[in-house]
Design an enzyme around this catalytic site. Structure first.
Site, PDB file in Angstrom:
ATOM      1  CG  ASP A 106      -1.773  -1.248   1.308  1.00  0.00           C
ATOM      2  OD1 ASP A 106      -2.282  -1.689   0.259  1.00  0.00           O
ATOM      3  OD2 ASP A 106      -1.858  -1.815   2.407  1.00  0.00           O
TER       4      ASP A 106
ATOM      5  CD  GLN B 246       0.806  -8.775  -2.536  1.00  0.00           C
ATOM      6  OE1 GLN B 246       1.561  -9.441  -3.213  1.00  0.00           O
ATOM      7  NE2 GLN B 246      -0.412  -8.482  -2.930  1.00  0.00           N
TER       8      GLN B 246
ATOM      9  N   GLY C 140      -4.190  -4.205  -4.409  1.00  0.00           N
ATOM     10  CA  GLY C 140      -5.161  -3.193  -4.830  1.00  0.00           C
ATOM     11  C   GLY C 140      -4.368  -1.960  -5.219  1.00  0.00           C
ATOM     12  CG  HIS C 141      -1.297  -2.081  -7.568  1.00  0.00           C
ATOM     13  ND1 HIS C 141      -0.364  -2.676  -8.367  1.00  0.00           N
ATOM     14  CD2 HIS C 141      -1.045  -2.521  -6.306  1.00  0.00           C
ATOM     15  CE1 HIS C 141       0.423  -3.450  -7.616  1.00  0.00           C
ATOM     16  NE2 HIS C 141       0.020  -3.368  -6.371  1.00  0.00           N
TER      17      HIS C 141
ATOM     18  CE  LYS D 237       3.048  -2.404  -4.466  1.00  0.00           C
ATOM     19  NZ  LYS D 237       2.888  -2.110  -3.032  1.00  0.00           N
TER      20      LYS D 237
HETATM   21  P1  IMP Z   1      -2.633 -12.791   1.735  1.00  0.00           P
HETATM   22  O1  IMP Z   1      -1.543 -12.461   0.786  1.00  0.00           O
HETATM   23  O2  IMP Z   1      -3.983 -12.362   1.278  1.00  0.00           O
HETATM   24  O3  IMP Z   1      -2.612 -14.215   2.193  1.00  0.00           O
HETATM   25  O4  IMP Z   1      -2.370 -11.938   3.089  1.00  0.00           O
HETATM   26  C1  IMP Z   1      -1.188 -12.113   3.873  1.00  0.00           C
HETATM   27  C2  IMP Z   1      -0.814 -10.803   4.557  1.00  0.00           C
HETATM   28  O5  IMP Z   1      -0.384  -9.864   3.587  1.00  0.00           O
HETATM   29  C3  IMP Z   1      -1.962 -10.121   5.309  1.00  0.00           C
HETATM   30  O6  IMP Z   1      -1.436  -9.442   6.426  1.00  0.00           O
HETATM   31  C4  IMP Z   1      -2.498  -9.124   4.301  1.00  0.00           C
HETATM   32  O7  IMP Z   1      -3.140  -8.037   4.916  1.00  0.00           O
HETATM   33  C5  IMP Z   1      -1.200  -8.691   3.635  1.00  0.00           C
HETATM   34  N1  IMP Z   1      -1.401  -8.253   2.253  1.00  0.00           N
HETATM   35  C6  IMP Z   1      -1.652  -9.020   1.169  1.00  0.00           C
HETATM   36  N2  IMP Z   1      -1.751  -8.263   0.067  1.00  0.00           N
HETATM   37  C7  IMP Z   1      -1.537  -7.005   0.448  1.00  0.00           C
HETATM   38  C8  IMP Z   1      -1.478  -5.759  -0.268  1.00  0.00           C
HETATM   39  O8  IMP Z   1      -1.607  -5.679  -1.496  1.00  0.00           O
HETATM   40  N3  IMP Z   1      -1.246  -4.658   0.487  1.00  0.00           N
HETATM   41  C9  IMP Z   1      -1.028  -4.729   1.828  1.00  0.00           C
HETATM   42  N4  IMP Z   1      -1.053  -5.858   2.533  1.00  0.00           N
HETATM   43  C10 IMP Z   1      -1.310  -6.992   1.841  1.00  0.00           C
END
Ligand code: IMP
Length: 423
Positions: A13, A223, A40-41, A16
């Protein structure tokens, strides 16, 4: 020609999407290399806000080829919805969007497994986005996953049923309802038919041929580095390599072909989901940051945890990624503070001060040691060049550059494309 990489240096977040969109005119190809719809870009232009989950952020520029690479895990249902949502922009997605046949497919039961695993973890929950990311990468590494190329095969349904049976066996060990499955499967097979109409390719050839033809390529990370499966705050991480090396494996590009590495960070820190966050603020300052920065997840809507900038963590991310240029985002969110804090070290319970993220650090009650700086405490709305920055903001930038030993080449002062100051 080399491939540039853009990635988040914190917990995701960082902004990007906005930066890919700003840099896009310089590129002919933008490629996603890992992650999936957990991302979520957000892009903002012409007064409209767009959130992309799986489609690369170059999609709004007609000269750019957007690639969903082999390292991505793809949800056909979400991709279909995303493409339909772009309808009003007259984007030629059959020409401007291609998908690797080696990308892994998220099937409905991956999402159910994600929820079942999280439910069973009690207070040790990861805080997953529940998009099926972990279980899908598990199947990829376990060599039982379905890939996009499989949807073209006449025995796709058979392959699907084999994987489904395996998932159902696992789900039977959990107290978890499968009531939602028939409707999810209906949507899934519908979406698979739609995905068949897209341009499905061996993207490693397309990327390497583009490099050979001297085309400029930007690899778009999702991420952040502190969520990397190897180097993040394990187990509170995502299931892919979010770092520069992930761009090589996620697109089939040799390490020697990596050019600039753009590291994006916020002028403060946020995190969604569980896991260590040494500089987290639990008081009204953190609340003010969340409100001012509109820090709510663009995929899940969850409020983000907020805190001051963490230099040991940032130095670690710069090290593992080989960052060559830094981009600082959301500087304007700090306008409201008279005083700004930056964590320079952690203090261990025995009084020792360290500035490294060791294996043990997450387990220890490490307290942040802060440097206090005077805030600029004024609006940046009228600012259109670095020279016009208030002295305190210039001081913040210079201090960070000295600490991090990498130039800060861009400072973002608002969500719109135009609110971007280059140095
Ligand atoms: P998962 O990738 O959905 O399994 O989530 C694993 C961890 O990564 C959790 O703490 C999510 O909140 C975090 N996470 C996954 N994708 C994002 C992202 O795009 N932005 C911020 N945190 C993320």
């Amino acid at each position: 020609m080399k491939m540039d990489v853009l990635l988040g240096l914190q917990w995701g977040d960082e902004g990007k999407g906005k930066i890919v969109d700003v840099l896009a005119p310089q590129y002919e190809v933008v490629a996603r290399f890992q992650g999936g719809p957990n991302a979520g870009h957000t892009l903002e232009f012409d007064g409209i806000k767009h959130v992309l989950h799986q489609i690369p952020s170059g999609i709004f520029r007609s000269q750019i080829l957007n690639i969903i690479g082999n390292g991505v895990v793809l949800d056909p249902i979400i991709l279909k919805k995303e493409i339909e949502g772009l309808g009003k922009f007259s984007i030629d997605y059959k020409k401007n969007l291609v998908v690797s046949k080696k990308a892994t497919i998220i099937i409905p039961t991956h999402k159910l497994l994600d929820a079942a695993y999280e439910q069973s973890k009690g207070d040790k929950k990861i805080g997953s986005t529940l998009k099926g990311i972990g279980p899908t990468y598990q199947d990829k590494i376990g060599r039982s996953a379905l890939r996009i190329g499989d949807i073209l095969s006449p025995d796709f349904r058979e392959k699907y049923d084999t994987l489904l049976a395996k998932h159902k066996t696992t789900l039977s060990f959990y107290d978890f309802s499968l009531d939602a499955l028939p409707e999810m499967e209906k949507q899934f097979f519908d979406a698979v038919e739609f995905i068949k109409t897209l341009n499905l390719i061996d993207s490693e050839y397309v990327v390497n041929e583009a490099l050979a033809a001297k085309k400029k390529i930007l690899a778009e990370g999702a991420q952040g580095s502190l969520l990397d499966i190897d180097f993040g705050s394990y187990p509170y991480v995502t299931s892919s390599n979010t770092m520069t090396a992930g761009a090589c494996t996620g697109l089939g590009v040799a390490p020697s072909r990596i050019g600039e590495v753009f590291g994006i960070f916020k002028a403060y820190c946020t995190r969604v989901g569980s896991g260590p966050f040494p500089t987290e603020l639990f008081d009204e300052t953190g609340e003010a940051m969340r409100k001012e920065g509109n820090e709510f997840g663009s995929t899940t809507g969850r409020p983000r945890r907020c805190g001051w900038l963490d230099l040991p963590a940032l130095k670690y991310s710069i090290m593992i990624n080989g960052v060559t240029q830094l981009f600082m985002m959301k500087a304007d969110v700090l306008n409201i503070f008279e005083e700004i804090l930056v964590c320079t070290h952690y203090e261990l319970p025995n009084g020792e001060k360290i500035d490294r993220l060791s294996f043990e650090i997450a387990e220890i009650d490490a307290k942040p040691v802060y440097r206090k700086m005077k805030g600029w405490n004024c609006s940046l709305k009228e600012v259109s060049s670095y020279d016009q920055f208030p002295e305190e903001l210039k001081g913040y930038v210079t201090f960070l550059e000295e600490e991090l030993q990498v130039p800060i080449k861009l400072v973002s002062v608002g969500p719109d494309r135009t609110q971007t100051i280059l140095r």
